[in-house]
Design a protein around this motif. Structure first.
Motif, short mmCIF file in Angstrom:
data_model
loop_
_atom_site.label_atom_id
_atom_site.label_comp_id
_atom_site.label_asym_id
_atom_site.label_seq_id
_atom_site.Cartn_x
_atom_site.Cartn_y
_atom_site.Cartn_z
N VAL A 330 38.48 -23.50 47.47
CA VAL A 330 37.43 -23.05 46.56
C VAL A 330 37.57 -23.82 45.24
O VAL A 330 38.58 -24.47 44.98
CB VAL A 330 37.50 -21.54 46.27
N THR A 331 36.54 -23.72 44.42
CA THR A 331 36.63 -24.13 43.02
C THR A 331 36.79 -22.88 42.17
O THR A 331 36.11 -21.88 42.40
CB THR A 331 35.36 -24.88 42.59
N LEU A 332 37.70 -22.93 41.23
CA LEU A 332 37.86 -21.84 40.27
C LEU A 332 37.31 -22.31 38.93
O LEU A 332 37.73 -23.35 38.40
CB LEU A 332 39.33 -21.46 40.12
N VAL A 333 36.36 -21.57 38.40
CA VAL A 333 35.78 -21.88 37.09
C VAL A 333 36.52 -21.04 36.06
O VAL A 333 36.42 -19.81 36.06
CB VAL A 333 34.26 -21.59 37.06
N TRP A 334 37.27 -21.70 35.20
CA TRP A 334 38.12 -20.99 34.25
C TRP A 334 37.30 -20.38 33.12
O TRP A 334 36.31 -20.97 32.65
CB TRP A 334 39.17 -21.95 33.68
N ASN A 335 37.71 -19.20 32.70
CA ASN A 335 37.02 -18.48 31.64
C ASN A 335 37.11 -19.27 30.33
O ASN A 335 38.21 -19.58 29.86
CB ASN A 335 37.63 -17.09 31.48
N ALA A 336 35.97 -19.58 29.74
CA ALA A 336 35.95 -20.44 28.56
C ALA A 336 36.69 -19.82 27.39
O ALA A 336 37.40 -20.52 26.64
CB ALA A 336 34.50 -20.75 28.17
N ASP A 337 36.56 -18.51 27.19
CA ASP A 337 37.25 -17.86 26.08
C ASP A 337 38.76 -17.91 26.25
O ASP A 337 39.51 -18.12 25.28
CB ASP A 337 36.79 -16.40 25.95
N ASP A 338 39.22 -17.72 27.50
CA ASP A 338 40.66 -17.75 27.75
C ASP A 338 41.22 -19.16 27.56
O ASP A 338 42.35 -19.33 27.05
CB ASP A 338 40.96 -17.25 29.16
N VAL A 339 40.46 -20.18 27.98
CA VAL A 339 40.90 -21.56 27.78
C VAL A 339 40.97 -21.86 26.28
O VAL A 339 41.94 -22.45 25.79
CB VAL A 339 39.96 -22.55 28.49
N ALA A 340 39.93 -21.42 25.56
CA ALA A 340 39.91 -21.65 24.11
C ALA A 340 41.08 -20.95 23.42
O ALA A 340 41.68 -21.48 22.48
CB ALA A 340 38.58 -21.18 23.53
N ALA A 389 32.57 -32.64 32.17
CA ALA A 389 31.59 -32.68 31.08
C ALA A 389 30.18 -32.40 31.59
O ALA A 389 29.37 -31.80 30.89
CB ALA A 389 31.64 -34.04 30.39
N ASN A 390 29.90 -32.83 32.82
CA ASN A 390 28.56 -32.61 33.38
C ASN A 390 28.24 -31.13 33.55
O ASN A 390 27.07 -30.75 33.61
CB ASN A 390 28.46 -33.31 34.74
N GLU A 391 29.26 -30.29 33.66
CA GLU A 391 29.06 -28.86 33.84
C GLU A 391 29.54 -28.06 32.62
O GLU A 391 29.36 -26.85 32.58
CB GLU A 391 29.81 -28.37 35.08
N ARG A 392 30.17 -28.77 31.67
CA ARG A 392 30.78 -28.12 30.51
C ARG A 392 31.69 -26.97 30.96
O ARG A 392 31.60 -25.84 30.47
CB ARG A 392 29.72 -27.62 29.53
N ALA A 393 32.56 -27.31 31.90
CA ALA A 393 33.41 -26.28 32.48
C ALA A 393 34.78 -26.84 32.79
O ALA A 393 34.94 -28.00 33.22
CB ALA A 393 32.78 -25.75 33.77
N MET A 394 35.81 -26.01 32.54
CA MET A 394 37.16 -26.28 33.01
C MET A 394 37.28 -25.64 34.38
O MET A 394 37.02 -24.44 34.54
CB MET A 394 38.19 -25.68 32.05
N VAL A 395 37.63 -26.44 35.38
CA VAL A 395 37.69 -25.94 36.75
C VAL A 395 39.00 -26.39 37.38
O VAL A 395 39.65 -27.34 36.93
CB VAL A 395 36.51 -26.45 37.60
N SER A 396 39.38 -25.70 38.44
CA SER A 396 40.49 -26.16 39.26
C SER A 396 40.13 -26.04 40.72
O SER A 396 39.28 -25.21 41.11
CB SER A 396 41.77 -25.37 38.95
#
Length: 454
Positions: A330-340, A389-396
């Protein structure tokens, strides 16, 4: 190969996990310019226009030739070879006798009885070992990546990737001819700057494109011709930083932990394998059972590649695993607030900060293994993380239990190590939990459907 074998190194360190957790070997990087413009623009190029990526230096080629070359590859590969003739390629996957993944690479069938296996050394070493110790009428020629090759010696071939929605138009301009209708992972030839160029229909980031290759001495002329024709198609050269993230969009996991570090069945292989080929293990996974880090082809999206139409190492084990796969990719989309918040901890002086989050690729060991939790219980492993950058998302990219694999499922990724290890890329830090949402792999809709459309 180094003088010390992996088996000797394991005994010296007091165990494989101790050896790998503290290994100074860094993740593979790409010995080309880090950025030609900036990595955000370069990422967007393969989505919006066309990108040129240089693959000439970071991969290893193992050329295998002889009447038994195909039999060797078939004996070790889970793939079907029933229709695998010259002019084709495949994602070649090998497992150990227990069905756990050793590695994958791209296998080119160049000519009759002549193959090129291209990728990280894990699966190439496995094939070379069996050739040297088995009864096969075949020879190999190895062209190591530019880190390991003799200093001053160039690669045997250049290898460029041209990909993006304008890729076909660009190639038609530079070749002066219509691009043939080539199926995915089939090859054709172009003429560029007066040179014959072999081309694999491919797309690393899930976009249309071709992988171009030929003799090294012709590479500069071919590259310059592409660059000269590229201006009207908004061609952007992609550097090492952007290149390292292309797999996140197409959902290819570059370096799952190879299942070779335990068990008597593989002792002879570890005695043959030098530590120069060994990697490092990083992340929050803290099990003392090394098999908990191993994965199967079904865990990371290669289940559709497994073909029980031939005998191969690990077949019996995979036939049992196939009846009841445990995990899926799967792809995991990391929570933006938690990454920040994790990044923000670097600016707080009252407590130890979180592990540094590198951009655009945050993986800090060759084999990244971070715990994925559901309600505090282990539910999978996160293996490769970065920013799109294309999705503005940190993913794993991760493998998770089937029960928690539905898109939208909420999980937690544990980021950082406890205790901190001695790897050069690990500074004093504290672990943090980052919420994440399960998404499909590939994450990008275009990559899930259109680009592999035959």
């Amino acid at each position: 190969m180094s003088q010390e074998s992996v088996e000797q190194a394991i005994h010296r360190a007091g165990g494989a996990l101790q050896l790998l957790r503290n290994s100074p070997i860094r993740p593979h990087t790409f010995p080309v310019a880090a950025e030609f413009t900036n990595w955000r623009t370069e990422q967007r190029a393969w989505r919006d226009s066309v990108a040129l990526l240089d693959q000439s230096h970071h991969m290893t080629d193992l050329y295998i030739q002889g009447p038994d070359a195909l039999r060797l590859l078939s004996d070790l590969g889970v793939n079907s070879f029933a229709k695998f003739g010259p002019g084709r390629a495949k994602q070649y996957v090998a497992v150990n006798p227990d069905g756990h993944l050793i590695g994958d690479a791209v296998l080119f069938h160049l000519e009759q009885d002549h193959f090129d296996l291209v990728g990280h050394p894990m699966v190439l070493d496995w094939v070379q070992y069996h050739l040297e110790t088995g009864d096969y009428d075949a020879t190999t020629e190895r062209d190591d990546n530019s880190y390991d090759r003799t200093p001053g010696q160039p690669p045997k071939v250049y290898r460029y990737e041209v990909q993006g929605p304008n890729a076909v138009a660009l190639l038609e301009k530079v070749t002066g001819a219509a691009v043939p209708n080539v199926k995915f992972f089939h090859m054709c030839t172009f003429t560029i700057a007066g040179h014959e160029v072999r081309a694999l229909r491919h797309g690393m980031a899930g976009q249309p494109g071709f992988e171009l290759f030929g003799p090294w001495e012709e590479g500069e002329a071919v590259r310059d011709a592409i660059l000269a024709a590229g201006e009207e198609f908004d061609l952007v050269r992609a550097g090492a930083k952007a290149y390292s993230t292309a797999n996140l969009e197409s959902a290819w996991i570059p370096a799952p932990f190879p299942a070779v570090f335990s068990g008597d069945k593989l002792k002879a292989y570890r005695e043959w394998l030098g530590t120069a080929a060994m990697g490092s293990l990083g992340g929050s996974m803290d099990s003392e059972d090394i098999t908990d880090y191993y994965v199967t082809p079904y865990d990371i999206g290669y289940g559709n590649i497994v073909a029980f139409d031939h005998d191969f190492v690990g077949r019996d084990a995979l036939e049992e695993i196939a009846k009841n796969p445990r995990r899926t990719k799967v792809t995991l989309v990391w929570n933006a607030d938690d990454v920040a918040q994790a990044i923000g901890s670097l600016y707080q002086s009252d407590e130890l900060p979180a592990k540094f989050v590198e951009f655009p690729k945050a993986r800090y060991a060759l084999h990244q293994s971070d715990k994925v939790l559901v309600n505090g219980q282990l539910a999978g492993i996160s293996m490769d993380v970065g920013y799109i950058a294309n999705e503005r998302a940190m993913v794993s990219l991760a493998t998770v239990d089937l029960a928690h694999s539905e898109p939208g499922t909420q999980v937690t990724v544990v980021w950082g190590e406890s205790p901190n290890t001695d790897k050069p890329g690990v500074e004093a830090h504290r672990q943090v939990e980052i919420r994440a949402t399960v998404a499909p792999a590939p994450y990008v809709q275009f990559a899930r459907s259109t680009y592999r459309d035959r």
